[in-house]
Design a protein around this motif. Structure first.
Motif, PDB file in Angstrom:
ATOM      1  N   GLU A  77      -7.079  -6.024  -2.057  1.00 21.42           N
ATOM      2  CA  GLU A  77      -5.997  -5.353  -2.775  1.00 21.42           C
ATOM      3  C   GLU A  77      -5.828  -5.919  -4.183  1.00 21.42           C
ATOM      4  O   GLU A  77      -5.596  -5.182  -5.141  1.00 21.42           O
ATOM      5  CB  GLU A  77      -4.684  -5.487  -1.994  1.00 21.42           C
ATOM      6  CG  GLU A  77      -4.592  -4.599  -0.777  1.00 21.42           C
ATOM      7  CD  GLU A  77      -4.585  -3.122  -1.146  1.00 21.42           C
ATOM      8  OE1 GLU A  77      -4.029  -2.759  -2.206  1.00 21.42           O
ATOM      9  OE2 GLU A  77      -5.139  -2.319  -0.378  1.00 21.42           O
ATOM     10  N   ARG A 125      -5.988   5.821  -0.037  1.00 22.75           N
ATOM     11  CA  ARG A 125      -4.855   5.460   0.810  1.00 22.75           C
ATOM     12  C   ARG A 125      -5.254   5.303   2.280  1.00 22.75           C
ATOM     13  O   ARG A 125      -4.868   4.328   2.932  1.00 22.75           O
ATOM     14  CB  ARG A 125      -3.767   6.523   0.671  1.00 22.75           C
ATOM     15  CG  ARG A 125      -2.475   6.188   1.395  1.00 22.75           C
ATOM     16  CD  ARG A 125      -1.433   7.279   1.153  1.00 22.75           C
ATOM     17  NE  ARG A 125      -0.200   6.986   1.855  1.00 22.75           N
ATOM     18  CZ  ARG A 125       0.726   6.155   1.410  1.00 22.75           C
ATOM     19  NH1 ARG A 125       0.551   5.530   0.266  1.00 22.75           N
ATOM     20  NH2 ARG A 125       1.828   5.935   2.102  1.00 22.75           N
ATOM     21  N   VAL A 147       0.838  -1.199   0.000  1.00 22.06           N
ATOM     22  CA  VAL A 147       0.000   0.000   0.000  1.00 22.06           C
ATOM     23  C   VAL A 147       0.874   1.251   0.000  1.00 22.06           C
ATOM     24  O   VAL A 147       0.599   2.226  -0.718  1.00 22.06           O
ATOM     25  CB  VAL A 147      -0.952  -0.009   1.203  1.00 22.06           C
ATOM     26  CG1 VAL A 147      -1.721   1.310   1.295  1.00 22.06           C
ATOM     27  CG2 VAL A 147      -1.925  -1.182   1.106  1.00 22.06           C
ATOM     28  N   ARG A 189      -7.243   2.083   2.838  1.00 19.08           N
ATOM     29  CA  ARG A 189      -6.442   0.868   2.706  1.00 19.08           C
ATOM     30  C   ARG A 189      -5.490   0.686   3.891  1.00 19.08           C
ATOM     31  O   ARG A 189      -5.313  -0.426   4.400  1.00 19.08           O
ATOM     32  CB  ARG A 189      -5.681   0.905   1.393  1.00 19.08           C
ATOM     33  CG  ARG A 189      -6.609   0.866   0.181  1.00 19.08           C
ATOM     34  CD  ARG A 189      -5.914   1.358  -1.062  1.00 19.08           C
ATOM     35  NE  ARG A 189      -4.859   0.446  -1.496  1.00 19.08           N
ATOM     36  CZ  ARG A 189      -3.903   0.786  -2.352  1.00 19.08           C
ATOM     37  NH1 ARG A 189      -3.853   2.019  -2.852  1.00 19.08           N
ATOM     38  NH2 ARG A 189      -2.998  -0.099  -2.710  1.00 19.08           N
ATOM     39  N   ASP A 219       2.314   1.775  -3.486  1.00 24.35           N
ATOM     40  CA  ASP A 219       1.371   1.748  -4.603  1.00 24.35           C
ATOM     41  C   ASP A 219       0.889   3.159  -4.938  1.00 24.35           C
ATOM     42  O   ASP A 219       1.210   4.137  -4.253  1.00 24.35           O
ATOM     43  CB  ASP A 219       0.180   0.859  -4.225  1.00 24.35           C
ATOM     44  CG  ASP A 219      -0.628   0.413  -5.441  1.00 24.35           C
ATOM     45  OD1 ASP A 219      -0.135   0.579  -6.574  1.00 24.35           O
ATOM     46  OD2 ASP A 219      -1.746  -0.081  -5.243  1.00 24.35           O
TER      47      ASP A 219
END
Length: 240
Positions: free
Chosen positions: A144, A111, A103, A114, A106
């Protein structure tokens, strides 16, 4: 005459005795025949039962072999169960760490949501059973992975403080991440290499608008011509 009558009576008596003896002998012979026939029939039945059992054993032999192999595997699994239970918490923590790293590295879409999902795996871990904890970790990984197969659009905020503004986000799996201002006059694409947003020209902003309509089911799917956020190169095998 008297002597002759006595002789005839004796002969008659002997004949009767002989007939009676013959009848008794025949009864014994008949009884012996019945017993013999019964024994023969029982023997034949035993032979049929033996053939049936032999056939059934031949049919069951492969199944018994498979059952024996299954039992052997289960015994091995039981023997290693204690080791597996000891190793499982280490594996779970490693999966959580890799998910968090994924995460962090990415594209920055959703954000906070997650990262909160990852944090919940640790904060609620002690209150869950082993099976529930494992299910939560697998579910988080599945969520994910699903992001890589989805086209998504939503309205959110960009920036902090006085520069904070409302924008429309468009995400094409993990290939492209874009935003447009509500009036459509400004838009950018996320560039993973530099970790920053790059401006879009008018033609590209028009493509983003088309992508937003597609994601919101307002337009039939079509090919979009847009710059990508991630370099299109094959990920190493085994890499998440």
């Amino acid at each position: 005459m008297v002597a002759s009558a006595s002789a005839d009576s004796a002969l008659y008596q002997e004949s009767r005795e002989a007939q009676r003896s013959q009848a008794e002998l025949q009864v014994r012979i008949d009884a012996a025949d019945d017993e013999t026939r019964a024994m023969l029939e029982e023997l034949r039945e035993l032979e049929r039962a033996e053939r049936r059992l032999t056939r059934e054993n031949a049919e069951l032999a492969p199944r018994n072999e498979r059952l024996a192999e299954t039992l052997d595997r289960r015994e091995v699994a039981i023997d290693t169960l204690a080791e597996t239970r000891e190793a499982l918490p280490v594996l779970e923590e490693r999966l959580i760490e890799r998910l968090e790293q994924w995460v962090d590295g990415d594209m920055p879409f959703l954000r906070e949501e997650r990262l909160a999902r990852v944090a919940s795996l640790r904060s609620q871990g002690e209150a869950l059973s082993g099976a529930e904890r494992w299910e939560r970790i697998v579910s988080a990984w599945r969520a994910e992975l699903d992001y890589g197969r989805e086209v998504d659009a939503w309205r959110g905020y960009l920036g902090e403080g006085d520069s904070r503004r409302e924008v429309d986000y468009l995400r094409l799996g993990r290939v492209g991440f874009y935003y447009l201002t509500p009036d459509g006059r400004a838009g950018r694409v996320w560039q993973a290499d530099s970790g920053s947003w790059a401006p879009l020209n008018e033609a590209q902003r028009r493509e983003v608008r088309n992508g937003l309509r597609i994601a919101r089911d307002r337009r039939a799917p079509e090919l979009l011509t847009l710059p990508v956020s991630q370099p299109l190169e094959r990920a190493p095998e085994g890499d998440a």
